[in-house]
Design a protein around this motif. Structure first.
Motif, mmCIF file in Angstrom:
data_model
loop_
_atom_site.group_PDB
_atom_site.id
_atom_site.type_symbol
_atom_site.label_atom_id
_atom_site.label_comp_id
_atom_site.label_asym_id
_atom_site.label_seq_id
_atom_site.Cartn_x
_atom_site.Cartn_y
_atom_site.Cartn_z
ATOM 1 N N ARG A 39 0.828 -1.208 0.000
ATOM 2 C CA ARG A 39 0.000 0.000 0.000
ATOM 3 C C ARG A 39 0.864 1.260 0.000
ATOM 4 N N LYS A 40 1.978 1.222 0.722
ATOM 5 C CA LYS A 40 2.877 2.387 0.752
ATOM 6 C C LYS A 40 3.450 2.652 -0.635
ATOM 7 N N GLY A 61 -7.265 16.243 -0.567
ATOM 8 C CA GLY A 61 -8.051 15.758 0.562
ATOM 9 C C GLY A 61 -8.030 14.251 0.706
ATOM 10 N N ASP A 62 -8.417 13.525 -0.364
ATOM 11 C CA ASP A 62 -8.458 12.060 -0.295
ATOM 12 C C ASP A 62 -7.069 11.464 -0.114
ATOM 13 N N LEU A 63 -6.077 12.064 -0.791
ATOM 14 C CA LEU A 63 -4.723 11.525 -0.688
ATOM 15 C C LEU A 63 -4.164 11.714 0.718
ATOM 16 N N SER A 64 -4.437 12.879 1.297
ATOM 17 C CA SER A 64 -3.971 13.139 2.661
ATOM 18 C C SER A 64 -4.623 12.160 3.636
ATOM 19 N N LEU A 65 -5.934 11.932 3.480
ATOM 20 C CA LEU A 65 -6.621 10.983 4.352
ATOM 21 C C LEU A 65 -6.086 9.572 4.143
ATOM 22 N N ALA A 66 -5.824 9.204 2.892
ATOM 23 C CA ALA A 66 -5.293 7.867 2.603
ATOM 24 C C ALA A 66 -3.920 7.672 3.241
ATOM 25 N N MET A 67 -3.065 8.701 3.148
ATOM 26 C CA MET A 67 -1.730 8.615 3.744
ATOM 27 C C MET A 67 -1.829 8.512 5.274
ATOM 28 N N THR A 68 -2.700 9.333 5.854
ATOM 29 C CA THR A 68 -2.858 9.327 7.309
ATOM 30 C C THR A 68 -3.423 7.994 7.773
ATOM 31 N N ASP A 127 -8.347 0.735 1.582
ATOM 32 C CA ASP A 127 -8.578 0.099 0.279
ATOM 33 C C ASP A 127 -9.541 0.927 -0.566
ATOM 34 N N ALA A 128 -10.615 1.411 0.070
ATOM 35 C CA ALA A 128 -11.624 2.178 -0.666
ATOM 36 C C ALA A 128 -11.067 3.504 -1.164
ATOM 37 N N LEU A 129 -10.339 4.203 -0.298
ATOM 38 C CA LEU A 129 -9.750 5.488 -0.688
ATOM 39 C C LEU A 129 -8.763 5.311 -1.835
ATOM 40 N N THR A 130 -7.928 4.279 -1.711
ATOM 41 C CA THR A 130 -6.913 4.056 -2.738
ATOM 42 C C THR A 130 -7.548 3.651 -4.056
ATOM 43 N N ALA A 131 -8.594 2.831 -4.002
ATOM 44 C CA ALA A 131 -9.295 2.437 -5.231
ATOM 45 C C ALA A 131 -9.901 3.655 -5.913
ATOM 46 N N ALA A 132 -10.456 4.563 -5.125
ATOM 47 C CA ALA A 132 -11.049 5.772 -5.702
ATOM 48 C C ALA A 132 -9.984 6.638 -6.365
ATOM 49 N N LEU A 133 -8.848 6.776 -5.715
ATOM 50 C CA LEU A 133 -7.761 7.580 -6.283
ATOM 51 C C LEU A 133 -7.207 6.928 -7.544
ATOM 52 N N ARG A 134 -7.074 5.597 -7.504
ATOM 53 C CA ARG A 134 -6.602 4.875 -8.686
ATOM 54 C C ARG A 134 -7.507 5.137 -9.874
ATOM 55 N N ALA A 135 -8.810 5.021 -9.607
ATOM 56 C CA ALA A 135 -9.770 5.190 -10.694
ATOM 57 C C ALA A 135 -9.748 6.613 -11.239
ATOM 58 N N ARG A 136 -9.686 7.595 -10.346
ATOM 59 C CA ARG A 136 -9.678 8.991 -10.788
ATOM 60 C C ARG A 136 -8.434 9.318 -11.614
ATOM 61 N N LEU A 137 -7.315 8.684 -11.263
ATOM 62 C CA LEU A 137 -6.072 8.958 -11.980
ATOM 63 C C LEU A 137 -5.867 7.990 -13.147
ATOM 64 N N SER A 138 -6.852 7.115 -13.370
ATOM 65 C CA SER A 138 -6.809 6.143 -14.475
ATOM 66 C C SER A 138 -5.591 5.242 -14.400
ATOM 67 N N PHE A 139 -5.267 4.774 -13.213
ATOM 68 C CA PHE A 139 -4.190 3.803 -13.068
ATOM 69 C C PHE A 139 -4.628 2.492 -13.732
ATOM 70 N N ASP A 140 -3.849 1.996 -14.648
ATOM 71 C CA ASP A 140 -4.131 0.719 -15.326
ATOM 72 C C ASP A 140 -5.607 0.617 -15.683
ATOM 73 N N PRO A 141 -6.157 1.543 -16.462
ATOM 74 C CA PRO A 141 -7.605 1.636 -16.631
ATOM 75 C C PRO A 141 -8.273 0.322 -16.993
ATOM 76 N N MET A 142 -7.751 -0.420 -17.928
ATOM 77 C CA MET A 142 -8.321 -1.736 -18.218
ATOM 78 C C MET A 142 -7.190 -2.674 -18.626
ATOM 79 N N ALA A 209 -18.042 3.222 -6.514
ATOM 80 C CA ALA A 209 -18.181 2.159 -5.522
ATOM 81 C C ALA A 209 -17.218 2.366 -4.360
ATOM 82 N N ALA A 210 -15.988 2.759 -4.677
ATOM 83 C CA ALA A 210 -14.998 2.990 -3.622
ATOM 84 C C ALA A 210 -15.412 4.162 -2.736
ATOM 85 N N ARG A 211 -15.912 5.233 -3.369
ATOM 86 C CA ARG A 211 -16.368 6.383 -2.575
ATOM 87 C C ARG A 211 -17.562 6.001 -1.704
#
Length: 375
Positions: A39-40, A61-68, A127-142, A209-211
């Motif tokens: 996760r790190k 906001g979401d990234l700061s919460l995810a890191m914390t 997990d939920a926060l990271t999934a949301a960030l992944r999706a927003r940044l289009s990490f490995d979209p498909m 879904a993650a949000r």
């Protein structure tokens, strides 16, 4: 963009108050350590990608919460490994570890504890926060793991339904229609199996879904916190009501024993009204409880001091009488008369405290003159 491994938190063993099995704890600690590291790395890459984004501020906001949240989980993992002590644990230590895993307030200053999240819930929220960030940044979209990601998103939606069905919190206003998200997800899964590129629509559903899971976890934590604070306020109100009864008796004893008595009033707890059940109103109510408690402390200290003053003055009078005996002044007619008057005043019921205070002060001046006067 470089592919990132999608870490999923391990399932927490046991339950609160249970002495979890040694093998289960060993497996969980190892899996949780692997999850921490993965996760790190994931958050570091997401952070780097967010900084390169044209809308970097929208991720703060979401990234700061995810890191914390990651740091909070990591802190609890450290706490668990300390208790674990390389496997040298008995039933007491294993039960303590279950409290760290499932309890909601294990560490001072710990974010998850302060908002009422257990370690297991904190991992799910991460997990939920990271999934949301992944999706927003289009990490490995498909990428090649599309089937697994669709399945993971479907599992997320099912967990959301379970949490809603449990009725542990009010439905967040921002929560989307879970049935509609599931229907759209099923359609996209079918299109993906036929070879269609569904990366854009899928990323949106994955993020939604993650949000949703994040909001439900936070809402449940807030609901538990509200319930805990409501019960605490009820108990504090009962304590203050009982204290008010005791103070009323103290005031009566003081007024019967000392004249003039203090004029402070005992706060009327009933004027606070019922304990409210909404967060803002409850916080205000608890502040008023604190003010009433402070006022009662002042009343108790003031009347206790007034009630005890005749005894204090009598002790001073006797100490001065010992000095008079030592320096040969005790048989002086004036000294003897003032002492007798002071003793009479102090033994009277009620005691006229101003007169008694003046007589003891006069007796002191006769025995040991004090520059400037005063006892």
């Amino acid at each position: 963009m470089t592919s990132v491994a999608h870490a999923t938190a391990p399932v927490a063993p046991g339950q609160l108050g249970q002495a979890i099995g040694v093998d289960e704890l060993r497996t969980y600690l190892g899996a949780l350590d692997d999850w921490r590291a993965a996760r790190k790395r994931e958050l570091d890459q997401i952070d780097a990608a967010a900084l390169r984004s044209d809308e970097a501020d929208s991720y703060v906001g979401d990234l700061s919460l995810a890191m914390t949240m990651w740091q909070s989980v990591s802190d609890r993992w450290t706490q668990l490994t300390k208790i674990w002590d390389s496997g040298r644990v008995g039933p007491q230590q294993r039960e303590e570890m279950s409290r760290v895993i499932w309890g909601t307030g294990t560490a001072s200053g710990n974010l998850t504890g302060s908002i009422g999240l257990s370690l297991a819930e904190a991992c799910r929220l991460s997990d939920a926060l990271t999934a949301a960030l992944r999706a927003r940044l289009s990490f490995d979209p498909m990428a090649a793991d599309v089937a697994a990601r669709i399945q993971a998103t479907r599992a997320t939606l099912e967990r959301c339904r379970d949490q809603l069905a449990g009725g542990h919190a009010a439905r967040p206003l921002s929560l989307p229609d879970l049935d509609e998200l599931t229907r759209r997800l099923d359609e996209l899964a079918a299109r993906a199996r036929r070879g269609s590129d569904v990366s854009g629509p899928f990323a949106a559903i994955e993020a939604a879904a993650a949000r949703a899971e994040r909001d439900l976890i936070m809402a449940a934590a807030a609901h538990r916190g509200l319930g805990r604070d409501y019960r605490a306020a009820l108990e504090r109100r009962r304590e203050l009501e009982a204290e008010a009864d005791q103070l009323d008796k103290l005031v009566e004893r003081t007024r019967a024993a000392v004249v003039p008595a203090p004029k402070l009033a005992v706060p009327d707890v009933s004027r606070l009204g019922k304990v409210p059940q909404t967060r803002e109103a409850l916080d205000t109510f608890r502040g008023r409880l604190d003010l009433v408690g402070t006022a009662m402390t002042q009343v108790r200290d003031t009347y206790t001091s007034a009630l005890g003053e005749p005894g204090v003055l009598l002790g001073l009078l006797r100490a001065f009488a010992s000095k008079a005996q030592a320096n040969g002044r005790a048989k002086d007619p004036l000294v003897a008369l003032v002492r007798e008057q002071a003793e009479t005043a102090l033994s009277a019921v009620p005691c006229h405290i101003l007169d008694a205070r003046n007589l003891v002060e006069n007796y002191q001046r006769l025995i040991v003159p004090v520059p400037g006067g005063g006892i």
